[in-house]
Write a protein that holds these residues in place. Structure first.
Motif, PDB file in Angstrom:
ATOM      1  N   ARG A 241       0.840  -1.197   0.000  1.00 24.27           N
ATOM      2  CA  ARG A 241       0.000   0.000   0.000  1.00 24.27           C
ATOM      3  C   ARG A 241       0.872   1.242   0.000  1.00 24.27           C
ATOM      4  O   ARG A 241       1.836   1.354   0.758  1.00 24.27           O
ATOM      5  CB  ARG A 241      -0.924   0.004   1.227  1.00 24.27           C
ATOM      6  CG  ARG A 241      -2.008  -1.056   1.189  1.00 24.27           C
ATOM      7  CD  ARG A 241      -2.878  -1.020   2.432  1.00 24.27           C
ATOM      8  NE  ARG A 241      -3.635   0.225   2.524  1.00 24.27           N
ATOM      9  CZ  ARG A 241      -3.441   1.152   3.472  1.00 24.27           C
ATOM     10  NH1 ARG A 241      -2.508   0.984   4.386  1.00 24.27           N
ATOM     11  NH2 ARG A 241      -4.179   2.238   3.489  1.00 24.27           N
ATOM     12  N   LYS A 242       0.515   2.206  -0.840  1.00 26.69           N
ATOM     13  CA  LYS A 242       1.347   3.388  -1.013  1.00 26.69           C
ATOM     14  C   LYS A 242       1.460   4.209   0.276  1.00 26.69           C
ATOM     15  O   LYS A 242       2.545   4.712   0.603  1.00 26.69           O
ATOM     16  CB  LYS A 242       0.802   4.257  -2.146  1.00 26.69           C
ATOM     17  CG  LYS A 242       1.014   3.675  -3.532  1.00 26.69           C
ATOM     18  CD  LYS A 242       0.644   4.684  -4.606  1.00 26.69           C
ATOM     19  CE  LYS A 242       0.946   4.135  -5.997  1.00 26.69           C
ATOM     20  NZ  LYS A 242       0.695   5.145  -7.051  1.00 26.69           N
ATOM     21  N   THR A 243       0.370   4.349   0.998  1.00 28.04           N
ATOM     22  CA  THR A 243       0.407   5.123   2.237  1.00 28.04           C
ATOM     23  C   THR A 243       1.387   4.521   3.226  1.00 28.04           C
ATOM     24  O   THR A 243       2.196   5.233   3.840  1.00 28.04           O
ATOM     25  CB  THR A 243      -0.994   5.186   2.870  1.00 28.04           C
ATOM     26  OG1 THR A 243      -1.915   5.710   1.924  1.00 28.04           O
ATOM     27  CG2 THR A 243      -0.987   6.062   4.115  1.00 28.04           C
ATOM     28  N   THR A 244       1.343   3.212   3.372  1.00 20.61           N
ATOM     29  CA  THR A 244       2.230   2.518   4.301  1.00 20.61           C
ATOM     30  C   THR A 244       3.681   2.662   3.872  1.00 20.61           C
ATOM     31  O   THR A 244       4.565   2.917   4.696  1.00 20.61           O
ATOM     32  CB  THR A 244       1.854   1.026   4.378  1.00 20.61           C
ATOM     33  OG1 THR A 244       0.468   0.907   4.710  1.00 20.61           O
ATOM     34  CG2 THR A 244       2.690   0.307   5.417  1.00 20.61           C
TER      35      THR A 244
ATOM     36  N   ALA B  24       5.074   5.029   1.995  1.00 21.83           N
ATOM     37  CA  ALA B  24       5.546   6.405   2.136  1.00 21.83           C
ATOM     38  C   ALA B  24       5.936   6.708   3.582  1.00 21.83           C
ATOM     39  O   ALA B  24       6.990   7.295   3.854  1.00 21.83           O
ATOM     40  CB  ALA B  24       4.471   7.374   1.648  1.00 21.83           C
ATOM     41  N   ARG B  25       5.093   6.315   4.530  1.00 23.40           N
ATOM     42  CA  ARG B  25       5.406   6.554   5.942  1.00 23.40           C
ATOM     43  C   ARG B  25       6.621   5.744   6.380  1.00 23.40           C
ATOM     44  O   ARG B  25       7.435   6.216   7.182  1.00 23.40           O
ATOM     45  CB  ARG B  25       4.203   6.212   6.830  1.00 23.40           C
ATOM     46  CG  ARG B  25       3.017   7.133   6.644  1.00 23.40           C
ATOM     47  CD  ARG B  25       2.048   7.015   7.811  1.00 23.40           C
ATOM     48  NE  ARG B  25       2.626   7.516   9.039  1.00 23.40           N
ATOM     49  CZ  ARG B  25       2.621   6.858  10.188  1.00 23.40           C
ATOM     50  NH1 ARG B  25       2.082   5.640  10.262  1.00 23.40           N
ATOM     51  NH2 ARG B  25       3.149   7.389  11.279  1.00 23.40           N
TER      52      ARG B  25
ATOM     53  N   ILE C 275       2.972  13.838   4.767  1.00 24.65           N
ATOM     54  CA  ILE C 275       2.974  12.374   4.848  1.00 24.65           C
ATOM     55  C   ILE C 275       3.060  11.916   6.295  1.00 24.65           C
ATOM     56  O   ILE C 275       2.416  10.959   6.707  1.00 24.65           O
ATOM     57  CB  ILE C 275       4.147  11.796   4.027  1.00 24.65           C
ATOM     58  CG1 ILE C 275       3.968  12.098   2.532  1.00 24.65           C
ATOM     59  CG2 ILE C 275       4.287  10.291   4.254  1.00 24.65           C
ATOM     60  CD1 ILE C 275       2.745  11.487   1.910  1.00 24.65           C
ATOM     61  N   GLU C 276       3.882  12.593   7.074  1.00 26.73           N
ATOM     62  CA  GLU C 276       4.040  12.261   8.485  1.00 26.73           C
ATOM     63  C   GLU C 276       3.685  13.488   9.317  1.00 26.73           C
ATOM     64  O   GLU C 276       4.237  14.573   9.117  1.00 26.73           O
ATOM     65  CB  GLU C 276       5.481  11.819   8.765  1.00 26.73           C
ATOM     66  CG  GLU C 276       5.775  11.487  10.211  1.00 26.73           C
ATOM     67  CD  GLU C 276       4.851  10.408  10.766  1.00 26.73           C
ATOM     68  OE1 GLU C 276       4.322  10.616  11.879  1.00 26.73           O
ATOM     69  OE2 GLU C 276       4.663   9.379  10.085  1.00 26.73           O
TER      70      GLU C 276
ATOM     71  N   ASP D  14      -2.271  14.716  -5.879  1.00 29.40           N
ATOM     72  CA  ASP D  14      -2.297  13.663  -4.866  1.00 29.40           C
ATOM     73  C   ASP D  14      -1.016  13.728  -4.023  1.00 29.40           C
ATOM     74  O   ASP D  14       0.082  13.695  -4.564  1.00 29.40           O
ATOM     75  CB  ASP D  14      -2.402  12.293  -5.545  1.00 29.40           C
ATOM     76  CG  ASP D  14      -2.493  11.173  -4.536  1.00 29.40           C
ATOM     77  OD1 ASP D  14      -1.439  10.649  -4.139  1.00 29.40           O
ATOM     78  OD2 ASP D  14      -3.615  10.830  -4.127  1.00 29.40           O
TER      79      ASP D  14
ATOM     80  N   LEU E 218       0.508  11.577  -2.078  1.00 30.07           N
ATOM     81  CA  LEU E 218       1.396  10.417  -2.189  1.00 30.07           C
ATOM     82  C   LEU E 218       2.162  10.433  -3.501  1.00 30.07           C
ATOM     83  O   LEU E 218       3.369  10.142  -3.543  1.00 30.07           O
ATOM     84  CB  LEU E 218       0.584   9.124  -2.064  1.00 30.07           C
ATOM     85  CG  LEU E 218       0.082   8.770  -0.671  1.00 30.07           C
ATOM     86  CD1 LEU E 218      -0.846   7.575  -0.734  1.00 30.07           C
ATOM     87  CD2 LEU E 218       1.257   8.483   0.254  1.00 30.07           C
TER      88      LEU E 218
ATOM     89  N   LEU F  76       5.491   5.124  -6.115  1.00 32.38           N
ATOM     90  CA  LEU F  76       4.616   6.061  -5.409  1.00 32.38           C
ATOM     91  C   LEU F  76       4.107   7.155  -6.345  1.00 32.38           C
ATOM     92  O   LEU F  76       2.954   7.579  -6.251  1.00 32.38           O
ATOM     93  CB  LEU F  76       5.367   6.701  -4.240  1.00 32.38           C
ATOM     94  CG  LEU F  76       5.676   5.793  -3.045  1.00 32.38           C
ATOM     95  CD1 LEU F  76       6.564   6.514  -2.043  1.00 32.38           C
ATOM     96  CD2 LEU F  76       4.396   5.323  -2.364  1.00 32.38           C
TER      97      LEU F  76
ATOM     98  N   GLN G 157      -0.775  -0.162  -7.589  1.00 33.52           N
ATOM     99  CA  GLN G 157      -0.644  -1.303  -6.698  1.00 33.52           C
ATOM    100  C   GLN G 157      -1.270  -2.526  -7.349  1.00 33.52           C
ATOM    101  O   GLN G 157      -2.364  -2.449  -7.916  1.00 33.52           O
ATOM    102  CB  GLN G 157      -1.326  -1.018  -5.362  1.00 33.52           C
ATOM    103  CG  GLN G 157      -1.159  -2.150  -4.353  1.00 33.52           C
ATOM    104  CD  GLN G 157      -1.853  -1.837  -3.035  1.00 33.52           C
ATOM    105  OE1 GLN G 157      -2.319  -0.723  -2.823  1.00 33.52           O
ATOM    106  NE2 GLN G 157      -1.935  -2.827  -2.160  1.00 33.52           N
TER     107      GLN G 157
END
Length: 448
Positions: free
Chosen positions: A114-117, A119-120, A177-178, A360, A362, A406, A411
């Motif tokens: 998953r892109k969110t995961t 990136a973080r 992102i964070e 976006d 991400l 990203l 995905q």
């Protein structure tokens, strides 16, 4: 059974990718060449999974174009060895090109995450790397009395990978992102001090350029209170750096001034700057002798050693010309330099397209990751190593894979999940019927 089930949940393919990503972004400044074993091992495993049809090859168009450029560079070096009839001599130097060949298969495996995961994970791992890097730098500077080189064993390489981590922290904070911005600020400060202790002046410039680029990319967020806060943070960074690293900075600046004076007035090449100038002169002469296909990757050390003896009456040896494109020109000629430039041009083009057309967060963060690695490598590679070092080669692939995915990738589900999808669709009516109260099941059958 419950423990086994819990263990399986911790080592699902997606979760393994996260652990792998943590290692790839945390290890370079801390454990150096270990990241090469991690990335190449992961690439080999990815190739095996694709061959066994347990993973799908993800043919995103931006990845394909970047793969073409990377493979063209590898082919140019192979062609140089064939033309010079020096394949046996060059073979040990050609083997590291396998790291570049793993790019498309690593991309395919990484893109199940998953892109969110992801990136973080990139931001937090880079943050941790900055904190450990400054501890290593302080120990090496004050206890061992040497320029900080972390776990890389090379001050320039250490500074380059820490620079990437620092600017990723900046990008993570500015892009949103964070959300934990204070730790990212402290990590940025820590990583910057580590870079200063490395004494790598060209990376100081790379850090400045990459940092400005990230702020320009995220300028829409730098308004009002955010702008004031950023100015205060920059002022604080300046004060801390000036007080903690003044001696290191002034010492390196004095060396630079002294080296230029010795070279300009007395023609003394036996200095840091003088040796680089001598290497460039040797490299340009070697390129002039074999401009089209170059001398092959295995000829570099011999050419440098002989060039120092013949042109400068010095006994010195290096394995590169302290300029990435000059090294490519000597090793693989014009074709090698053009294909090397194409890697960075295609990557930068992909990033620019996303930054121009996408809102976006991400995708923009992924494009920023690409911009960071392109600027850092091209700047540091002007007077140092661009590629051809195991750590730098692996880190370049890691950043290009994750940044491209990203920014413009998609995905892909696991093949096992795809295989179950038709079955689940067929079973859906039956499962729906079973879920209905018994009084309505006859009505459900009648509808069908």
């Amino acid at each position: 059974m419950s423990r086994l089930s819990s263990l399986r949940q911790q080592f699902t393919p997606s979760q393994v990718n996260i652990y792998f990503s943590i290692l790839c972004f945390f290890f370079p400044p801390v454990l150096g060449s270990v990241v090469s074993f991690v990335f190449n091992g992961g690439g080999l495993w990815s190739a095996l999974l694709i061959a066994l049809k347990k993973r799908r090859f993800n043919a995103d168009r931006p990845m394909i174009w970047l793969t073409v450029a990377i493979y063209a560079y590898c082919a140019a070096n192979l062609l140089a060895s064939i033309v010079n009839n020096s394949f046996a001599r060059d073979a040990p130097h050609l083997i590291p090109l396998v790291t570049f060949l793993f790019f498309p298969v690593s991309y395919s495996t990484w893109s199940i995450t998953r892109k969110t995961t992801l990136a973080r994970t990139i931001v937090l791992s880079s943050m941790a790397a900055c904190f450990v890097a400054v501890l290593l730098a302080i120990c090496q500077q004050y206890w061992l009395g040497i320029r900080a080189e972390g776990g890389a064993g090379n001050a320039i390489v250490f500074a380059t990978v820490v620079c990437l981590a620092v600017v990723v922290c900046v990008a993570g904070a500015l892009s949103g992102i964070e959300q934990a911005r204070n730790p990212l600020f402290y990590a940025t400060l820590a990583g910057t001090i580590a870079i200063i202790y490395s004494g790598s002046r060209i990376v100081w410039l790379a850090l400045l350029i990459a940092g400005v680029a990230v702020m320009l990319i995220n300028r829409h967020r730098l308004k009002g209170r955010n702008a004031v806060r950023l100015l205060l943070l920059l002022a604080a960074v300046g004060v801390v750096i000036a007080t903690s690293s003044f001696q290191a900075i002034s010492g390196r600046v004095d060396f630079l001034r002294s080296d230029w004076g010795a070279l300009g007035v007395g023609g003394n090449y036996d200095t840091s700057v003088g040796i680089r100038v001598a290497l460039w002169q040797i490299g340009l002469k070697a390129f002039h002798d074999m401009p089209v296909f170059g001398h092959g990757m295995g000829a570099t050390q011999l050419l440098i050693k002989q060039g120092f003896l013949d042109q400068f009456a010095m006994n010195a040896g290096f394995n590169h010309f302290h300029n990435g494109f000059l090294t490519a020109l000597v090793q693989a000629g014009i074709l090698g330099a053009v294909t090397l430039a194409a890697i960075f041009a295609v990557a930068a083009g992909n990033a620019a397209r996303v930054l121009r057309n996408s809102d976006d967060p991400l995708e923009r963060f992924g494009a920023t990751v690409i911009v960071i690695v392109v600027i850092t490598y091209l700047t540091a590679g002007m007077t140092g190593i661009l590629i051809g070092h195991d750590i730098l080669d692996s880190v370049l692939m890691v950043f290009l894979v994750c940044g491209t995915y990203l920014a413009s990738g998609r995905q892909v589900p696991l093949l096992e999940e795809q295989a179950l999808a038709p079955v689940m669709e067929e079973q859906a009516p039956v499962m729906e019927e079973r879920a209905l109260p018994s009084a309505t099941q006859k009505m459900f059958r009648a509808r069908q």
